[in-house]
Scaffold this motif. Structure first.
Motif, PDB file in Angstrom:
ATOM      1  N   GLY A  74      41.709  75.940 -10.850  1.00 40.56           N
ATOM      2  CA  GLY A  74      41.641  74.347 -11.643  1.00 40.56           C
ATOM      3  C   GLY A  74      40.300  74.198 -11.758  1.00 40.56           C
ATOM      4  O   GLY A  74      40.288  73.750 -13.024  1.00 40.56           O
ATOM      5  N   ARG A  75      39.801  73.986 -11.283  1.00 43.62           N
ATOM      6  CA  ARG A  75      38.311  73.357 -10.769  1.00 43.62           C
ATOM      7  C   ARG A  75      38.084  74.591 -11.822  1.00 43.62           C
ATOM      8  O   ARG A  75      36.377  74.050 -12.949  1.00 43.62           O
ATOM      9  CB  ARG A  75      37.532  73.697  -9.722  1.00 43.62           C
ATOM     10  CG  ARG A  75      38.001  72.253  -8.517  1.00 43.62           C
ATOM     11  CD  ARG A  75      37.865  72.616  -7.702  1.00 43.62           C
ATOM     12  NE  ARG A  75      38.375  72.007  -6.645  1.00 43.62           N
ATOM     13  CZ  ARG A  75      38.124  70.041  -5.598  1.00 43.62           C
ATOM     14  NH1 ARG A  75      37.378  70.503  -6.425  1.00 43.62           N
ATOM     15  NH2 ARG A  75      39.101  69.589  -5.569  1.00 43.62           N
ATOM     16  N   ALA A  76      37.818  75.994 -12.300  1.00 45.18           N
ATOM     17  CA  ALA A  76      36.580  76.505 -12.286  1.00 45.18           C
ATOM     18  C   ALA A  76      37.876  76.264 -14.456  1.00 45.18           C
ATOM     19  O   ALA A  76      36.702  76.571 -15.265  1.00 45.18           O
ATOM     20  CB  ALA A  76      36.847  77.831 -12.089  1.00 45.18           C
ATOM     21  N   LYS A  77      38.811  76.642 -14.343  1.00 48.37           N
ATOM     22  CA  LYS A  77      39.238  76.523 -15.715  1.00 48.37           C
ATOM     23  C   LYS A  77      38.716  74.634 -16.084  1.00 48.37           C
ATOM     24  O   LYS A  77      38.437  74.916 -17.430  1.00 48.37           O
ATOM     25  CB  LYS A  77      41.187  76.272 -15.436  1.00 48.37           C
ATOM     26  CG  LYS A  77      41.783  77.455 -15.914  1.00 48.37           C
ATOM     27  CD  LYS A  77      42.477  77.280 -15.410  1.00 48.37           C
ATOM     28  CE  LYS A  77      44.123  78.408 -14.714  1.00 48.37           C
ATOM     29  NZ  LYS A  77      45.053  78.565 -14.422  1.00 48.37           N
ATOM     30  N   ALA A 109      33.355  68.485 -16.116  1.00 54.46           N
ATOM     31  CA  ALA A 109      33.159  68.366 -14.527  1.00 54.46           C
ATOM     32  C   ALA A 109      34.407  68.206 -13.402  1.00 54.46           C
ATOM     33  O   ALA A 109      34.977  67.364 -13.685  1.00 54.46           O
ATOM     34  CB  ALA A 109      31.695  66.887 -14.494  1.00 54.46           C
ATOM     35  N   PRO A 110      34.625  69.508 -13.145  1.00 50.83           N
ATOM     36  CA  PRO A 110      35.106  68.963 -11.493  1.00 50.83           C
ATOM     37  C   PRO A 110      35.273  68.261 -10.925  1.00 50.83           C
ATOM     38  O   PRO A 110      33.415  67.814 -10.811  1.00 50.83           O
ATOM     39  CB  PRO A 110      35.511  70.659 -11.018  1.00 50.83           C
ATOM     40  CG  PRO A 110      34.185  70.950 -11.446  1.00 50.83           C
ATOM     41  CD  PRO A 110      33.836  70.332 -12.596  1.00 50.83           C
ATOM     42  N   TYR A 116      34.859  63.131 -16.570  1.00 49.71           N
ATOM     43  CA  TYR A 116      34.121  63.834 -15.678  1.00 49.71           C
ATOM     44  C   TYR A 116      35.591  63.795 -14.579  1.00 49.71           C
ATOM     45  O   TYR A 116      36.441  63.068 -14.798  1.00 49.71           O
ATOM     46  CB  TYR A 116      33.279  63.074 -14.480  1.00 49.71           C
ATOM     47  CG  TYR A 116      33.164  62.934 -13.191  1.00 49.71           C
ATOM     48  CD1 TYR A 116      32.933  64.100 -12.149  1.00 49.71           C
ATOM     49  CD2 TYR A 116      33.052  61.786 -12.350  1.00 49.71           C
ATOM     50  CE1 TYR A 116      33.358  64.506 -10.605  1.00 49.71           C
ATOM     51  CE2 TYR A 116      33.228  62.043 -10.808  1.00 49.71           C
ATOM     52  CZ  TYR A 116      33.472  63.526 -10.052  1.00 49.71           C
ATOM     53  OH  TYR A 116      33.657  63.080  -9.046  1.00 49.71           O
ATOM     54  N   PHE A 117      36.413  64.607 -13.619  1.00 50.15           N
ATOM     55  CA  PHE A 117      37.491  64.390 -13.152  1.00 50.15           C
ATOM     56  C   PHE A 117      37.200  63.878 -11.562  1.00 50.15           C
ATOM     57  O   PHE A 117      36.758  64.274 -11.029  1.00 50.15           O
ATOM     58  CB  PHE A 117      38.228  66.259 -12.707  1.00 50.15           C
ATOM     59  CG  PHE A 117      39.533  65.861 -13.071  1.00 50.15           C
ATOM     60  CD1 PHE A 117      40.410  66.197 -13.888  1.00 50.15           C
ATOM     61  CD2 PHE A 117      40.090  65.756 -11.874  1.00 50.15           C
ATOM     62  CE1 PHE A 117      42.013  66.063 -13.307  1.00 50.15           C
ATOM     63  CE2 PHE A 117      41.650  65.303 -11.465  1.00 50.15           C
ATOM     64  CZ  PHE A 117      42.677  65.817 -12.564  1.00 50.15           C
ATOM     65  N   LYS A 118      37.436  62.550 -12.001  1.00 47.65           N
ATOM     66  CA  LYS A 118      37.157  61.564 -10.999  1.00 47.65           C
ATOM     67  C   LYS A 118      37.629  62.010  -9.762  1.00 47.65           C
ATOM     68  O   LYS A 118      39.015  62.273  -9.404  1.00 47.65           O
ATOM     69  CB  LYS A 118      36.930  60.375 -11.078  1.00 47.65           C
ATOM     70  CG  LYS A 118      37.863  59.671 -11.321  1.00 47.65           C
ATOM     71  CD  LYS A 118      37.297  58.254 -11.646  1.00 47.65           C
ATOM     72  CE  LYS A 118      39.422  57.610 -11.974  1.00 47.65           C
ATOM     73  NZ  LYS A 118      38.815  56.351 -13.123  1.00 47.65           N
ATOM     74  N   CYS A 119      37.315  62.226  -7.802  1.00 51.27           N
ATOM     75  CA  CYS A 119      37.582  61.845  -7.276  1.00 51.27           C
ATOM     76  C   CYS A 119      38.690  61.145  -6.328  1.00 51.27           C
ATOM     77  O   CYS A 119      38.059  59.581  -7.219  1.00 51.27           O
ATOM     78  CB  CYS A 119      36.747  61.775  -5.788  1.00 51.27           C
ATOM     79  SG  CYS A 119      35.999  63.237  -6.019  1.00 51.27           S
ATOM     80  N   ILE A 120      40.089  60.642  -6.365  1.00 49.98           N
ATOM     81  CA  ILE A 120      40.168  60.320  -5.600  1.00 49.98           C
ATOM     82  C   ILE A 120      41.449  60.705  -4.354  1.00 49.98           C
ATOM     83  O   ILE A 120      41.750  61.370  -4.156  1.00 49.98           O
ATOM     84  CB  ILE A 120      41.697  59.012  -6.955  1.00 49.98           C
ATOM     85  CG1 ILE A 120      42.081  58.198  -6.600  1.00 49.98           C
ATOM     86  CG2 ILE A 120      42.429  60.517  -7.338  1.00 49.98           C
ATOM     87  CD1 ILE A 120      43.347  57.026  -7.387  1.00 49.98           C
TER      88      ILE A 120
END
Ligand SMILES: [Zn+2]
Lengths: 162, 253
Positions: free
Chosen positions: A93-96, A103-104, A158-162
């Motif tokens: 998923g991160r690579a995709k 940005a993962p 950016y796909f943010k951390c939660i």
């Protein structure tokens, strides 16, 4: 015909996040369980965010994808616990995400929360530069923040951390 | 429902209604926010809050076991059956007012949910653990804006100070326990509002100090939202929010 759970999971790779269509629900880490019992197939999913507007569409897609394979009795259940975090996002998923221009998440979700926690370094998905700055904590969907690259000057999600 | 269940039901309504009404208020900024980034941020915060409200109200409906789901509870109750804290129904005002209202609520919401993440009630624990991660973003954003406006221009400083002065009397209710709060705390289900109040005061003091704002003197505090006594604003909010399902009760997407 009784399909194996592995087969059902395979069929469910058809189901993607309507807001980030490169990610399957498995990549996103929201597919929690698949069970095939006497009363049909039960698929358990968890929302990313409490108000995630995609859940309804995802439920419908799951039912549709399995019906297409001849599975008539499908039940979709939602669980909240354990709460979804970005750690559930698969390596695939991160690579995709990166290839898609998002940005993962950088680092682990369980970080120490400070009053003004500075996010980790977020590298630009276009040129890889780490000279980036956040333009908004909130982006086009609940799970994203907006950034800008100081080198190639491209704005990006950016796909943010939660 | 027995007394214990009745109190738990009340408690769940307070949690759900406060989220729902503030979410509804914030939604009114869509199309009107001062900058695009804030338009998205406000919309996202509203969405989180409405989603959390749905979780709380679903729990309330299950407990009541009268066939009312989250939608039924949201759309078919009148103002006197709502249990939101009064600060959430304050009008949006200017953007400084919206931000200050958000900050004062977030600074309470965050430690409240942290506490509830350890509740003896499984459903409450799960919803709180889910929500607290979202609210961490809310409180960070509203804190940053309070500082930016307070320590900004003379105009922004004056506006956000005025918002703080006006909203101050609505903060006491969030932090003051009543019988329901006491009963739930004793059962290990509810939050310890004394701890929440400590955390709230710490954050509000630190952020307003950095924002060069002056905290109002301790004064008389409004009460009543948690018991169903509301300001005149709630009726208008509900009229708008409930109009469609009340006019067309069978409407479906
Ligand atoms: Zn770049």
């Amino acid at each position: 015909m009784v399909a194996s759970e592995a087969q059902i999971r395979e069929w469910l790779t058809q189901v993607t996040d309507p807001e980030i269509p490169v990610l399957t629900i498995e990549d996103l880490g929201i597919l929690r369980d698949v069970r095939h019992g006497k009363d049909g197939v039960t698929v358990t999913i968890t929302p990313t965010y409490s108000g995630c507007p995609a859940m309804m569409a995802i439920r419908m897609e799951i039912v549709r994808a399995l019906r297409e394979q001849g599975v008539e009795r499908v039940r979709v259940e939602e669980v909240l616990s354990p709460a979804w975090t970005t750690d559930w996002l698969s390596q695939d998923g991160r690579a995709k995400l990166l290839a898609y221009g998002i940005a993962p998440p950088a680092g682990k979700a369980q970080r120490k929360s400070a009053l003004f926690g500075e996010p980790d370094t977020v590298a630009c998905p276009q040129c890889g530069s780490e000279r980036t700055s956040r333009t908004s904590e909130f982006g086009s969907t609940a799970c994203k923040a907006m950034y800008r690259c100081e080198d190639c000057l491209e704005p990006f999600d950016y796909f943010k951390c939660i | 429902m027995n007394t214990r269940e009745q109190q738990q039901f009340e408690y769940l309504l307070r949690l759900g209604d406060s989220d729902l009404i503030l979410g509804q208020r914030l939604s009114a900024w869509l199309g009107h926010a001062p900058v695009l980034e804030e338009e998205m941020a406000t919309g996202n915060v509203a969405l989180d809050l409405v989603g959390q409200a749905r979780s709380w109200l679903s729990l309330a409906g299950e407990l009541e076991a009268q066939g009312r789901d989250a939608d039924r509870l949201a759309y078919f109750r009148d103002a006197f059956d709502y249990r939101n804290v009064l600060i959430t129904e304050r009008p949006n005002g200017d953007y400084a007012y919206t931000i200050m209202r958000q900050f004062l609520f977030d600074a309470y919401h965050y430690p409240l949910l942290q506490q509830l993440s350890g509740s003896a009630h499984e459903g409450i624990r799960e919803v709180a653990a889910k929500s607290v991660k979202e609210v961490e973003y809310h409180v960070r954003r509203s804190s940053e804006w309070v500082i930016r406006m307070g320590d900004g221009t003379q105009e922004s400083h004056q506006r956000i100070q005025a918002a703080l002065d006006d909203l101050w009397m609505y903060t006491g209710e969030m932090l003051t326990p009543d019988d329901v709060d006491d009963a739930l705390l004793e059962a290990g289900v509810g939050a310890d509002l004394e701890q929440v109040a400590w955390s709230w005061h710490d954050r509000v003091r630190a952020v307003t100090e950095e924002a060069t704002l002056t905290l109002p003197d301790e004064s008389w505090m409004q009460q009543g939202g948690k018991q169903g006594r509301h300001t005149e604003h709630l009726g208008y909010i509900l009229a708008e929010m409930q109009h469609l399902p009340r006019s067309y009760p069978d409407a479906r997407w």
